[in-house]
Design a protein around this motif. Structure first.
Motif, short mmCIF file in Angstrom:
data_model
loop_
_atom_site.label_atom_id
_atom_site.label_comp_id
_atom_site.label_asym_id
_atom_site.label_seq_id
_atom_site.Cartn_x
_atom_site.Cartn_y
_atom_site.Cartn_z
N THR A 1 -4.65 1.62 19.94
CA THR A 1 -4.85 0.21 19.55
C THR A 1 -4.56 -0.04 18.06
OG1 THR A 1 -7.15 0.71 19.07
CG2 THR A 1 -6.67 -0.10 21.30
N THR A 2 -3.57 0.64 17.52
CA THR A 2 -3.25 0.44 16.09
C THR A 2 -2.86 -1.01 15.82
OG1 THR A 2 -2.59 2.75 15.93
CG2 THR A 2 -1.80 1.25 14.20
N LYS A 3 -2.11 -1.60 16.75
CA LYS A 3 -1.68 -3.02 16.60
C LYS A 3 -2.91 -3.92 16.49
CE LYS A 3 0.51 -6.70 19.43
NZ LYS A 3 -0.76 -7.43 19.74
N GLN A 4 -3.86 -3.74 17.39
CA GLN A 4 -5.07 -4.58 17.40
C GLN A 4 -5.93 -4.31 16.16
OE1 GLN A 4 -3.94 -2.79 20.00
NE2 GLN A 4 -3.29 -4.43 21.40
N CYS A 5 -5.88 -3.09 15.66
CA CYS A 5 -6.64 -2.78 14.42
C CYS A 5 -6.09 -3.60 13.26
CB CYS A 5 -6.54 -1.29 14.10
SG CYS A 5 -7.58 -0.26 15.12
N LYS A 6 -4.79 -3.67 13.17
CA LYS A 6 -4.16 -4.43 12.08
C LYS A 6 -4.56 -5.92 12.19
CE LYS A 6 -0.14 -1.59 10.79
NZ LYS A 6 -0.55 -0.36 11.54
N GLU A 7 -4.60 -6.43 13.44
CA GLU A 7 -4.97 -7.85 13.64
C GLU A 7 -6.41 -8.10 13.20
OE1 GLU A 7 -1.94 -8.18 17.50
OE2 GLU A 7 -4.12 -8.04 17.79
N LEU A 8 -7.28 -7.14 13.46
CA LEU A 8 -8.68 -7.31 13.05
C LEU A 8 -8.78 -7.33 11.52
CD1 LEU A 8 -10.92 -5.06 15.37
CD2 LEU A 8 -10.94 -7.53 15.16
N LYS B 1 -7.17 -5.33 23.14
CA LYS B 1 -6.04 -4.78 23.89
C LYS B 1 -6.14 -5.17 25.36
CE LYS B 1 -4.41 -0.36 25.66
NZ LYS B 1 -4.80 1.06 25.79
N ILE B 2 -7.33 -5.16 25.91
CA ILE B 2 -7.51 -5.54 27.32
C ILE B 2 -7.18 -7.02 27.51
CG2 ILE B 2 -9.30 -5.94 29.09
CD1 ILE B 2 -10.15 -3.03 28.57
N PHE B 3 -7.66 -7.84 26.58
CA PHE B 3 -7.35 -9.29 26.67
C PHE B 3 -5.84 -9.52 26.60
CE2 PHE B 3 -7.41 -13.72 26.40
CZ PHE B 3 -6.72 -14.13 25.27
N GLN B 4 -5.17 -8.78 25.72
CA GLN B 4 -3.73 -8.99 25.51
C GLN B 4 -2.89 -8.41 26.66
OE1 GLN B 4 -2.93 -7.28 21.63
NE2 GLN B 4 -4.36 -8.65 20.61
N THR B 5 -3.32 -7.27 27.20
CA THR B 5 -2.45 -6.61 28.19
C THR B 5 -2.89 -6.85 29.63
OG1 THR B 5 -3.81 -4.61 28.05
CG2 THR B 5 -1.92 -4.76 26.55
N ARG B 6 -4.18 -7.25 29.79
CA ARG B 6 -4.68 -7.48 31.16
C ARG B 6 -5.53 -8.75 31.18
NH1 ARG B 6 -7.38 -2.12 33.26
NH2 ARG B 6 -7.33 -3.40 35.15
N PRO B 7 -4.91 -9.90 30.90
CA PRO B 7 -5.65 -11.16 30.77
C PRO B 7 -6.50 -11.50 32.00
CG PRO B 7 -3.28 -11.55 30.91
CD PRO B 7 -3.45 -10.10 30.73
N ASP B 8 -6.00 -11.18 33.19
CA ASP B 8 -6.77 -11.50 34.40
C ASP B 8 -8.06 -10.66 34.46
OD1 ASP B 8 -3.90 -12.08 36.59
OD2 ASP B 8 -4.92 -13.31 35.07
N ALA B 9 -7.92 -9.40 34.09
CA ALA B 9 -9.13 -8.53 34.10
C ALA B 9 -10.15 -9.09 33.12
CB ALA B 9 -8.74 -7.10 33.71
N ALA C 1 -10.70 -13.01 16.76
CA ALA C 1 -9.46 -12.23 16.61
C ALA C 1 -9.25 -11.29 17.79
CB ALA C 1 -9.53 -11.42 15.32
N CYS C 2 -10.32 -11.05 18.56
CA CYS C 2 -10.20 -10.12 19.71
C CYS C 2 -9.85 -10.88 20.99
CB CYS C 2 -11.51 -9.39 19.92
SG CYS C 2 -11.84 -8.16 18.68
N ALA C 3 -10.75 -11.84 21.35
CA ALA C 3 -10.56 -12.51 22.65
C ALA C 3 -11.45 -13.75 22.69
CB ALA C 3 -10.96 -11.55 23.77
N PRO C 4 -11.06 -14.76 23.46
CA PRO C 4 -11.86 -15.98 23.56
C PRO C 4 -13.16 -15.74 24.32
CG PRO C 4 -10.02 -16.05 25.10
CD PRO C 4 -9.85 -14.82 24.28
N GLY C 5 -14.21 -16.48 23.97
CA GLY C 5 -15.48 -16.41 24.73
C GLY C 5 -16.15 -15.06 24.68
N LEU C 6 -15.87 -14.28 23.64
CA LEU C 6 -16.39 -12.90 23.63
C LEU C 6 -17.89 -12.86 23.36
CD1 LEU C 6 -15.92 -9.91 23.87
CD2 LEU C 6 -15.00 -9.88 21.54
N LYS C 7 -18.38 -13.83 22.55
CA LYS C 7 -19.81 -13.78 22.17
C LYS C 7 -20.69 -13.83 23.42
CE LYS C 7 -23.01 -15.71 18.77
NZ LYS C 7 -23.17 -16.68 17.67
N GLU C 8 -20.33 -14.69 24.39
CA GLU C 8 -21.14 -14.82 25.61
C GLU C 8 -21.07 -13.52 26.41
OE1 GLU C 8 -18.73 -17.07 24.63
OE2 GLU C 8 -20.38 -18.16 23.61
N LYS C 9 -19.90 -12.85 26.32
CA LYS C 9 -19.77 -11.64 27.14
C LYS C 9 -20.55 -10.47 26.54
CE LYS C 9 -15.09 -12.96 28.71
NZ LYS C 9 -15.44 -13.62 29.97
#
Ligand code: 5FX
Length: 533
Positions: free
Chosen positions: A141-148, A177-185, A235-243
């Motif tokens: 997840t180096t790409k996602q680390c840079k985004e954070l 990474k899961i949000f970006q690569t597996r949005p349905d999951a 920066a990670c995924a929408p609605g994460l706080k509730e999850k």
């Protein structure tokens, strides 16, 4: 339930196994059991409890259903040891840090209504939107680390807020990474747990809160306010706080044990579930660290940690919220290539025999004739390197002249790295410092002697090597009795026993080797960066 028959259960979901211990009110171990993922659950084909993606070796996960099935086996094995769960006054859990569990929408209802006549695995088989959980060994997840880091203005800013710059294994980048690569999951995910809060969710019969200590290993939580840092969640995924739910102090009583465990295993309904925490914070609970002590846990990953009154800005290493005192902190250094690397060198040099390994280690002098070795089977964290690197007195070499040099180079190289990063972190090694060793390899005196020499400090061990698992059991008592101080609770434990002192020539040998290590790493990282460009 009188105090004399008040027992406490600690469960540790580590990388290679699920283990449990029951202690009495005096914290004496009454029962222990374990489930080894690779051999007890071969159908999942894990290696060391992990699955390395055959197309991308940086992608490392573990099947969550392997963990669930292990729970079913563990509880039955505890019964076989004679455990009487009706005496358990409180239970807590600990687990490998940073890994994440993704609960399918509707799964909390399933958890609440588990049928005591059935196994957990029969009922939770469809409760996870991600079936292979990312674990701490992943480095994809180096790409996602840079985004954070960009989201808050860079690695130093991120370290100031969360206690760490971005790390590939940390949960924030894994969720992104899961949000970006597996949005349905991700869309089908009702809640996200850490592995430690996954353990306590099973006991609670509903999704348990994440504790602040393990939660501070996610690159998502402000370690001063103990709350999620919204720009990082965004920066990670929408609605994460509730999850994620709200984090809680690590000794919080989060509710009564579930009806499932009460009816199936005869826990009393008044048995309390105490928040879980990560294996390293739990080790801190299980060990009696105070000023001047450094804990070194020699397990699948090797870690070094100590108690901090205040956070310290570091870029190599981590500051976590403290699992015992919510206003204190702990310093953590983590090295991925720990026991599995020592075992690899043991296998190649001695055909798998620890006695021969120790003989070879003890047959070579401190300093190893000037030879140094760095062995990284999987992408290392500190430093971010992978592969084997060998040096004689003057230059890089492809191989060493003998097996005994290779064995010593592996052990010295691992401990010299710990010393270098520990000193950079501001830890004081040498006179006045004491090392408390735990984890599997802490039972090997030959290895501990090298640790004492490299850090020029005496090494102590405590009665039980499983400090994380016992820490969870101690935390269960600590959480059940908030009016009793932690130091009072562990005052019944025996003092750590000294195993070895450093030799008098240790410092003159290993201080310069530590400097040479720093130089080598600088050159290797510069080489790697040039290749990457
Ligand atoms: O990544 C780590 C700590 O940051 C490891 O020690 C894992 O917790 C091992 F399970």
């Amino acid at each position: 339930m009188g105090t004399q028959d008040r027992h406490f259960l600690g469960v540790d979901l580590s990388t290679q196994q699920l283990k449990a211990a029951i202690v009495n009110d005096n914290l004496e171990v009454l029962h222990e059991a374990s489930v080894l993922f690779d051999t007890d659950l071969p159908e999942f084909r894990s290696q060391g409890g992990a699955i390395v993606d055959k197309y991308d070796s940086q992608n490392i996960t573990a099947p969550v259903m392997m963990w669930v099935k292990a729970f079913d086996i563990l509880m039955d094995r505890m019964i076989v040891t004679g455990a009487d769960f009706s005496k358990i006054a409180a239970v807590s859990g600990t687990a490998q840090q940073h890994g994440s569990v993704y609960w399918q929408r509707g799964s909390e209802e399933t958890l609440k209504k588990l049928d005591p006549s059935q196994f957990l695995h029969e009922q939770l088989a469809h409760s996870f939107s991600v079936t292979n959980s990312p674990i701490w060994m992943d480095s994809s997840t180096t790409k996602q680390c840079k985004e954070l880091e960009e989201a808050v203005g860079g690695p130093e800013e991120l370290a100031k807020i969360t206690g760490s710059r971005a790390y590939e294994r940390f949960t924030g980048s894994q969720i992104a990474k899961i949000f970006q690569t597996r949005p349905d999951a991700y869309k089908n995910t009702e809640r996200v747990s850490l592995v430690s809060s996954f353990v306590t969710s099973l006991f609670l019969g509903q999704i348990a809160p994440i504790d602040i200590s393990d939660g501070s290993g996610m690159n998502l939580m402000d370690i001063r306010t103990k709350t999620w840092h919204q720009p990082l969640l965004d920066a990670c995924a929408p609605g994460l706080k509730e999850k994620l739910g709200e984090p809680v102090p690590s000794y919080t009583d989060i509710g009564p044990i579930s009806n499932y465990f009460a009816e199936r295993y005869h826990f009393l309904p008044k048995c309390r579930v105490i928040a879980g925490t990560g294996d390293n914070p739990a080790s801190l609970v299980g060990m009696r660290l105070s000023d001047g002590w450094i804990a070194v846990s020699l397990g699948t990953s090797d870690t070094a940690f100590l108690w901090l009154a205040e956070p310290k800005l570091v870029l190599d290493g981590h500051v976590l919220c403290n699992p015992i005192d919510k206003d204190a902190y702990m310093a953590l250094l983590c090295f991925k290539n720990g026991s599995l690397t020592r075992e690899r060198i043991r296998n190649t040099c001695t055909e798998g025999n620890w006695d021969i390994f120790n003989q070879l280690l003890e047959s070579t002098p401190r300093g190893n004739f000037g030879n140094m070795g760095l062995y990284y089977d999987v992408q290392e964290i500190l430093p971010f390197l992978k592969g084997d690197f060998r040096y004689n007195k003057t230059q890089k070499v492809n191989k060493f002249s003998s097996l005994e040099v290779e064995v010593r180079a592996c052990v010295e190289g691992q401990f010299i790295a710990k010393r270098a990063y520990a000193e950079d972190f501001g830890l004081k090694v040498g006179k006045g410092t004491k090392i408390l060793a735990t984890g599997g390899a802490s039972q090997n005196k030959a290895i501990l002697q090298v640790l004492a020499d490299v850090l020029n400090s005496p090494v102590y061990v405590q009665e039980a090597a499983n400090s994380a698992m016992l820490g969870a059991a101690y935390q269960a008592k600590h959480g059940l009795l908030p009016e009793v101080s932690y130091s009072e609770i562990i005052s019944v434990l025996p003092e750590p026993q000294k195993v070895c002192d450093p030799y008098s020539d240790a410092e003159e040998i290993y201080a310069p080797m530590t400097e040479r290590y720093r130089q080598i790493i600088k050159e290797l990282l510069a080489e790697q960066n040039c290749k990457g460009k």
